[in-house]
Design a protein around this motif. Sequence first.
Motif, PDB file in Angstrom:
ATOM      1  N   LEU A  89      12.256   7.903   8.205  1.00 27.99           N
ATOM      2  CA  LEU A  89      11.170   7.943   9.196  1.00 27.99           C
ATOM      3  C   LEU A  89       9.797   7.693   8.574  1.00 27.99           C
ATOM      4  O   LEU A  89       8.841   7.400   9.286  1.00 27.99           O
ATOM      5  N   VAL A  90       9.705   7.800   7.256  1.00 33.35           N
ATOM      6  CA  VAL A  90       8.450   7.482   6.566  1.00 33.35           C
ATOM      7  C   VAL A  90       8.011   6.067   6.931  1.00 33.35           C
ATOM      8  O   VAL A  90       6.825   5.799   7.090  1.00 33.35           O
ATOM      9  N   ARG A  91       8.967   5.197   7.110  1.00 36.97           N
ATOM     10  CA  ARG A  91       8.665   3.784   7.357  1.00 36.97           C
ATOM     11  C   ARG A  91       8.074   3.515   8.744  1.00 36.97           C
ATOM     12  O   ARG A  91       7.600   2.425   9.014  1.00 36.97           O
ATOM     13  N   ILE A  92       8.090   4.499   9.608  1.00 36.55           N
ATOM     14  CA  ILE A  92       7.452   4.336  10.914  1.00 36.55           C
ATOM     15  C   ILE A  92       5.972   3.995  10.730  1.00 36.55           C
ATOM     16  O   ILE A  92       5.390   3.251  11.514  1.00 36.55           O
ATOM     17  N   ALA A  93       5.380   4.509   9.674  1.00 35.27           N
ATOM     18  CA  ALA A  93       3.970   4.217   9.407  1.00 35.27           C
ATOM     19  C   ALA A  93       3.735   2.717   9.215  1.00 35.27           C
ATOM     20  O   ALA A  93       2.660   2.208   9.542  1.00 35.27           O
ATOM     21  N   LEU A  94       4.738   2.010   8.716  1.00 38.14           N
ATOM     22  CA  LEU A  94       4.591   0.553   8.568  1.00 38.14           C
ATOM     23  C   LEU A  94       4.559  -0.139   9.930  1.00 38.14           C
ATOM     24  O   LEU A  94       3.781  -1.061  10.156  1.00 38.14           O
ATOM     25  N   VAL A  95       5.397   0.323  10.843  1.00 39.23           N
ATOM     26  CA  VAL A  95       5.452  -0.281  12.174  1.00 39.23           C
ATOM     27  C   VAL A  95       4.221   0.109  12.985  1.00 39.23           C
ATOM     28  O   VAL A  95       3.633  -0.714  13.675  1.00 39.23           O
ATOM     29  N   ASP A 104       0.814  -1.218   0.000  1.00 40.72           N
ATOM     30  CA  ASP A 104       0.000   0.000   0.000  1.00 40.72           C
ATOM     31  C   ASP A 104       0.850   1.272   0.000  1.00 40.72           C
ATOM     32  O   ASP A 104       0.483   2.265  -0.625  1.00 40.72           O
ATOM     33  N   ILE A 105       1.970   1.264   0.706  1.00 42.82           N
ATOM     34  CA  ILE A 105       2.800   2.473   0.826  1.00 42.82           C
ATOM     35  C   ILE A 105       3.664   2.700  -0.417  1.00 42.82           C
ATOM     36  O   ILE A 105       4.064   3.827  -0.693  1.00 42.82           O
TER      37      ILE A 105
END
Length: 186
Positions: A155-161, A134-135
């Motif tokens: 830090l964009v990947r924090i949304a995955l966690v 999705d991202i």
Amino acid sequence: RLRETVFFWARVYAEFSSLQIILHDDLHPELIYDVVDLRALQEKSKSRAAFASLRMRAITRAHQRYDHAFSLLERTHSPSARERLRKRNPEVRRILLARDRLTRTHLKHSWKSFREGFRMQPGLREYVIRGIQDIDPYLPEMESIFEALKVPPSLVRIALVESSFNLDAVSRVGATGVWQFMPDSG
């Protein structure tokens, strides 16, 4: 200790599916007592409702078995009695095997504190995979926005966690959206 905690959550996100419930210690997540695997149960179920009922029953039974095992350990003070329990009760055996892997400093905890720290965590692998899919279309633009704001683009990947990039995610404590912001934090 941080290393063990990170390794535990990496396994939750990458190794275990939502049909695998990890039975572990809250303070020492590296203490994985067991994994309740519901995949075969799902395959045998004739409907979603039947599976939901069987799933809840399997999880409740596992919780009851481990609660009973911790209760037995709380009441057992001699090493020889504990050894007899180890031989007779598979849950006691798994708890003792997991606890044996702890360092000496952790062994000061009472059986009651281990019992109170008993947790069940479903795996999240398929949610993370879906989140990555999705991202993906948004990642380049989000990273360039972060760079323009002088924020590390990783830090964009924090949304995955935080939410597996689920736009409609709402946590038990009221955090919402992909970033899991709390109402008071903006």
